[in-house]
Scaffold this motif. Structure first.
Motif, PDB file in Angstrom:
ATOM      1  N   ILE A   1      72.256  55.674  90.230  1.00  0.00           N
ATOM      2  CA  ILE A   1      73.333  55.544  91.106  1.00  0.00           C
ATOM      3  C   ILE A   1      72.938  54.886  92.374  1.00  0.00           C
ATOM      4  O   ILE A   1      73.666  54.148  93.100  1.00  0.00           O
ATOM      5  CB  ILE A   1      73.724  57.274  91.358  1.00  0.00           C
ATOM      6  CG1 ILE A   1      74.575  57.481  89.996  1.00  0.00           C
ATOM      7  CG2 ILE A   1      74.814  57.075  92.374  1.00  0.00           C
ATOM      8  CD1 ILE A   1      74.929  58.917  90.054  1.00  0.00           C
ATOM      9  N   ILE A   2      71.636  55.271  92.633  1.00  0.00           N
ATOM     10  CA  ILE A   2      71.146  54.802  94.062  1.00  0.00           C
ATOM     11  C   ILE A   2      71.008  53.220  93.861  1.00  0.00           C
ATOM     12  O   ILE A   2      71.397  52.411  94.947  1.00  0.00           O
ATOM     13  CB  ILE A   2      69.789  55.425  94.716  1.00  0.00           C
ATOM     14  CG1 ILE A   2      70.111  56.667  95.065  1.00  0.00           C
ATOM     15  CG2 ILE A   2      69.209  54.567  95.696  1.00  0.00           C
ATOM     16  CD1 ILE A   2      68.624  57.518  95.303  1.00  0.00           C
ATOM     17  N   SER A   3      70.658  53.037  92.527  1.00  0.00           N
ATOM     18  CA  SER A   3      70.192  51.479  92.567  1.00  0.00           C
ATOM     19  C   SER A   3      71.772  50.632  92.361  1.00  0.00           C
ATOM     20  O   SER A   3      71.877  49.665  92.801  1.00  0.00           O
ATOM     21  CB  SER A   3      69.499  51.223  90.912  1.00  0.00           C
ATOM     22  OG  SER A   3      69.570  49.694  90.599  1.00  0.00           O
ATOM     23  N   GLN A   4      72.654  51.427  92.065  1.00  0.00           N
ATOM     24  CA  GLN A   4      73.984  50.774  92.072  1.00  0.00           C
ATOM     25  C   GLN A   4      74.511  50.635  93.548  1.00  0.00           C
ATOM     26  O   GLN A   4      75.033  49.567  93.977  1.00  0.00           O
ATOM     27  CB  GLN A   4      75.161  51.674  91.267  1.00  0.00           C
ATOM     28  CG  GLN A   4      74.862  51.826  89.793  1.00  0.00           C
ATOM     29  CD  GLN A   4      75.894  52.607  88.964  1.00  0.00           C
ATOM     30  OE1 GLN A   4      77.031  52.884  89.738  1.00  0.00           O
ATOM     31  NE2 GLN A   4      75.798  52.953  88.043  1.00  0.00           N
ATOM     32  N   ALA A   5      74.383  51.721  94.152  1.00  0.00           N
ATOM     33  CA  ALA A   5      74.628  51.689  95.625  1.00  0.00           C
ATOM     34  C   ALA A   5      73.885  50.658  96.477  1.00  0.00           C
ATOM     35  O   ALA A   5      74.432  49.975  97.183  1.00  0.00           O
ATOM     36  CB  ALA A   5      74.384  53.140  96.303  1.00  0.00           C
ATOM     37  N   LEU A   6      72.794  50.417  95.977  1.00  0.00           N
ATOM     38  CA  LEU A   6      71.920  49.333  96.752  1.00  0.00           C
ATOM     39  C   LEU A   6      72.389  48.047  96.495  1.00  0.00           C
ATOM     40  O   LEU A   6      72.506  47.043  97.255  1.00  0.00           O
ATOM     41  CB  LEU A   6      70.510  49.441  96.289  1.00  0.00           C
ATOM     42  CG  LEU A   6      69.398  48.478  96.759  1.00  0.00           C
ATOM     43  CD1 LEU A   6      69.142  48.521  98.242  1.00  0.00           C
ATOM     44  CD2 LEU A   6      68.134  48.712  96.139  1.00  0.00           C
ATOM     45  N   SER A   7      72.923  47.788  95.002  1.00  0.00           N
ATOM     46  CA  SER A   7      73.238  46.535  94.833  1.00  0.00           C
ATOM     47  C   SER A   7      74.651  46.018  95.477  1.00  0.00           C
ATOM     48  O   SER A   7      75.025  44.893  95.775  1.00  0.00           O
ATOM     49  CB  SER A   7      73.409  46.217  93.325  1.00  0.00           C
ATOM     50  OG  SER A   7      74.449  46.962  92.773  1.00  0.00           O
ATOM     51  N   LEU A   8      75.503  47.189  96.080  1.00  0.00           N
ATOM     52  CA  LEU A   8      76.778  47.091  96.575  1.00  0.00           C
ATOM     53  C   LEU A   8      76.754  47.060  97.937  1.00  0.00           C
ATOM     54  O   LEU A   8      77.605  47.082  98.627  1.00  0.00           O
ATOM     55  CB  LEU A   8      77.712  47.912  96.049  1.00  0.00           C
ATOM     56  CG  LEU A   8      78.145  47.846  94.595  1.00  0.00           C
ATOM     57  CD1 LEU A   8      79.095  48.883  94.314  1.00  0.00           C
ATOM     58  CD2 LEU A   8      78.603  46.679  94.277  1.00  0.00           C
TER      59      LEU A   8
END
Length: 790
Positions: A414-421
């Motif tokens: 989920i942190i990886s998703q937030a980082l990409s956005l």
């Protein structure tokens, strides 16, 4: 195009299509469908030439979520088995500590309180994870991916709710967008959609919900290890003492977090069998206790016992809901871990294995407590038959470790998703598996998790809100159904949430403070990220400036390829003028590269690079938007360079051919019209058919001559441009980045100055820099200083 060349070109195209079809068949049914979709959509280069989408915002797009391809029953059952070890570790180990968390003082005042609590547990599990998540929320997935940011991405594709205006018409050509013609809507729903899209408060509020929901799930990954492992190890408290239990728990947690860098892929194959054995243990022990001690506890399925429990205990009964809620911790994992499986597999595994075994486990514990209420502090181990005590202890410890591992991995994803956005500071993301893109490891966050706690009920409330919006605007369900879902589940979750808040002064402030901190970090980072983009958008360079630079004799063109990175996807970034002002020279080929996060889970590799050539063509200036989904990996620099250059060459070839083909078609049509008019005039003045035939012949020959002479030009023109690119590539590639100093505008508010000049500056200095996140080679990096006032 000449006959021989046309035939050769046709053979080449047919051969490429055949190779694509073979690759699609070998790649599986889903890949074959995607390849077929790609071949059906042919981009009109003549239209893109007239409307430059890289300099314009896109119109509104209507789309639907991706439907998973039909699987065979064998594949579905295999995924259902695998999901047992990944998804249900947290909720499956909750019988270790629920009853002791409800009766915190170790005293059961009334024997029917056991029935009331058991009834609460049964209906909580039935309504929230079973009914809400398994049969409703799972269908609100984003191309098979779940979680708060997946819901946010799904909503942003259906509604223009993104705070950053970087939409492009070509994005709708992506295979994961699944475009469709907008269907009819109820008028008030359409008006609601327009109001939400036009309201800045609504767009900010939607992002805020996604950020808070993500913070809650991250907290679940923090909360699970401490509770699960401690409760499992407490089985030896009588033998070794409480100090030994704490020491062993700390040692297990340190080892667990230290092993995160190795990933779960290598040991994941043993997760499912162990959790399945655990379910058989607690389910079998539950049945044993039910028939041995008190089968009358089955009366707890009658919900009147819940009413009697609250009537009898009043405020204490309401406060005990905080302990009851622990029976469904990890329910968000049903949705957040969906990307590794599919809806049907999770529905099967939860309905057939997880739900019945944990319910039976609680029923068995309640039957035991009816006879031995004094053992409520350690119910699970107390009710285990003596021959199964140590096997249960070993399996419980291993199951708690697996549960912790699954939730930690989910938090990393989920942190990886937030980082990409653009909603999280830059951190190092290590992909630990080549098979599963969602399995990542984040070193900076891993050790922060070892010292943190957070509440998770708030995430369920946020999921309820977001899914209600999806049901209303995207699924187009009737208002009464949406209201039933929102107010029904929302009321239950608010009651539980209110019970949790009463523990604020007894340690509950820790999870709330941490949740607030994570939300603040993500919110501030996205705010400045958005303002930086708006600054570049407002100060982008005009084509007139580019013409001035090209015609300026003091600006040299040096051999090589320059990749200038920018957030901007519309126009030329302002960093370009700073570069020319500092170093009056540019490379023979310049590519403005923008890494753009698309609100989808994955972007196919063949759809990743979107090019446009800045006019006039002889300047050799291009714009490139590198599109990626929130689960995509951009790859190492060498691979990225190779993909970018190959995509640039393909673009040059296709545009060179397509542009000339359009001009040939238009010129041929005009020539044919002129000749045809001439033929008609000659036919009108002469009735001689021979003369008519002779006049018709030149028109046909003229068209063939025009087509043949011009069609050769794109081939030769493309060859020259490709050779020019190869010569520039031999001289090397240089990366150019803005060494940005972000400061608050002098006329902005004090709050904005504090946020930008101090808080954001602190985050930026203490997290990874842009070139480190993109793994840009330092020897080929050129930084250009620039100040952003926001």
């Amino acid at each position: 195009m000449s006959g021989a060349e046309g035939e050769a070109y046709g053979k080449k195209m047919r051969r490429e299509e055949e190779e694509e079809e073979v690759a699609a068949e070998s790649g599986g049914r889903a890949d074959a469908e995607r390849k077929a979709k790609l071949k059906e959509r042919k981009v009109s280069w003549s239209k893109l030439k007239r409307v430059d989408s890289l300099n314009l915002e896109a119109g509104r797009v209507s789309m639907v979520a991706q439907n998973s391809y039909e699987m065979g029953w064998r594949t579905t059952l295999c995924l259902a088995f695998q999901s047992i070890g990944v998804v249900y570790g947290d909720i499956g180990t909750s019988p270790l500590y629920v009853f002791s968390s409800i009766f915190t003082n170790g005293i059961i005042k009334h024997e029917d309180d056991i029935l009331g609590v058991l009834s609460l547990i049964i209906y909580t599990i039935t309504l929230l994870p079973f009914l809400k998540y398994v049969f409703i929320v799972l269908w609100a997935n984003d191309n098979g991916n779940g979680g708060a940011f997946a819901l946010y991405s799904l909503i942003c594709r259906h509604m223009k709710m993104s705070l950053i205006p970087n939409e492009q018409p070509e994005d709708r050509e992506l295979s994961n967008y699944r475009l469709e013609t907008p269907s009819s809507q109820v008028k008030w729903v359409h008006k609601l959609k327009q109001k939400l899209e036009g309201s800045l408060v609504s767009r900010v509020g939607l992002l805020f919900l996604a950020i808070v929901g993500t913070s809650m799930v991250i907290g679940d990954g923090i909360l699970t290890p401490s509770i699960s492992v401690l409760s499992a190890v407490s089985g030896i408290s009588k033998s070794l003492g409480q100090d030994a239990v704490v020491g062993i728990t700390v040692a297990i947690l340190v080892i667990l977090f230290s092993a995160q860098r190795f990933g779960t892929d290598k040991v994941g194959i043993v997760f499912a069998p162990i959790i399945l054995v655990w379910f058989f243990f607690i389910g079998g022990i539950g049945l044993y206790n039910l028939f041995k001690y008190d089968i009358r506890v089955l009366r707890a399925f009658y919900p009147k016992y819940i009413f009697d429990y609250f009537k009898r205990n009043g405020k204490d009964g309401w406060l005990s809901l905080g302990g009851v809620f622990l029976c469904i911790t990890g329910s968000e994992a049903l949705f957040a871990d969906l990307g590794h499986f599919d809806v049907r597999s999770i529905q099967i595994s939860f309905s057939c294995i997880t739900y019945p075994t944990i319910v039976v486990a609680y029923i068995g514990q309640a039957a035991y407590l009816r006879k031995f209420p004094q053992n409520v502090a350690n119910t699970l181990y107390a009710c285990v038959p003596h021959p199964l005590y140590w096997p249960t202890f070993v399996v419980a410890v291993i199951a708690s470790i697996i549960a912790s591992q699954a939730m930690i991995s989910g938090a990393f994803s989920i942190i990886s998703q937030a980082l990409s956005l653009g909603c999280f500071p830059r951190v190092k993301v290590v992909h630990t598996s080549v098979k599963h893109k969602g399995q990542v490891y984040i070193p900076e966050m891993n050790y922060m998790f070892m010292f943190a706690w957070i509440a998770v009920i708030g995430d369920m409330m946020i999921t309820t809100t977001l899914v209600s919006l999806i049901m209303l605007v995207i699924w187009k369900k009737s208002l009464w159904r949406v209201a039933l879902f929102f107010f029904g589940f929302g009321f239950i979750e608010i009651v539980y949430f209110s019970s949790q808040l009463t523990k604020f002064t007894r340690g509950g402030y820790l999870p709330i403070v941490l949740a607030f901190f994570l939300t603040m970090v993500m919110g501030i980072w996205h705010y400045v990220h958005k303002e930086r983009y708006m600054f570049e958008l407002k100060n982008k360079i005009s084509n007139a400036y580019l013409n001035e630079v090209a015609n300026n004799p003091n600006v040299r063109r040096v051999p090589g390829i320059g990749l200038m990175y920018s957030e901007l996807v519309q126009g030329i970034p302002p960093i370009f003028s700073h570069l020319i002002g500092s170093i009056p020279s540019i490379h023979s080929i310049v590519v403005f590269v923008s890494i753009k996060a698309i609100p989808v889970s994955n972007v196919a590799s063949e759809e990743r690079f979107l090019f446009r050539q800045v006019e006039p063509r002889e300047y050799k200036v291009f714009q490139c938007v590198v599109r990626h989904g929130y689960n995509d990996v951009l790859g190492d620099p060498v691979e990225f360079e190779s993909q970018l250059i190959q995509s640039l060459k393909a673009y040059v070839q296709e545009q060179n051919y397509s542009t000339t083909e359009v001009e040939v078609s238009e010129n041929a049509t005009e020539q044919a019209t002129v000749v045809e008019s001439s033929d008609k005039r000659e036919a009108h003045h002469s009735s001689n058919k021979i003369i008519q035939n002779q006049s018709a012949s030149p028109s046909s020959n003229s068209i063939r001559s025009l087509g043949g002479s011009v069609a050769n030009s794109p081939i030769h023109g493309a060859e020259e441009e490709l050779k020019f690119i190869d010569r520039a590539l031999e001289k090397g590639i240089v990366y150019m980045l803005a060494e940005a100093e972000v400061v608050a505008h002098p006329n902005s508010s004090i709050f904005n100055k504090i946020v930008v000049n101090y808080v954001y500056s602190f985050f930026r200095k203490n997290f990874r820099q842009g070139q480190n996140s993109m793994a840009i080679p330092r020897k080929r990096l050129l930084k250009v200083g620039m100040t952003y006032e926001i």
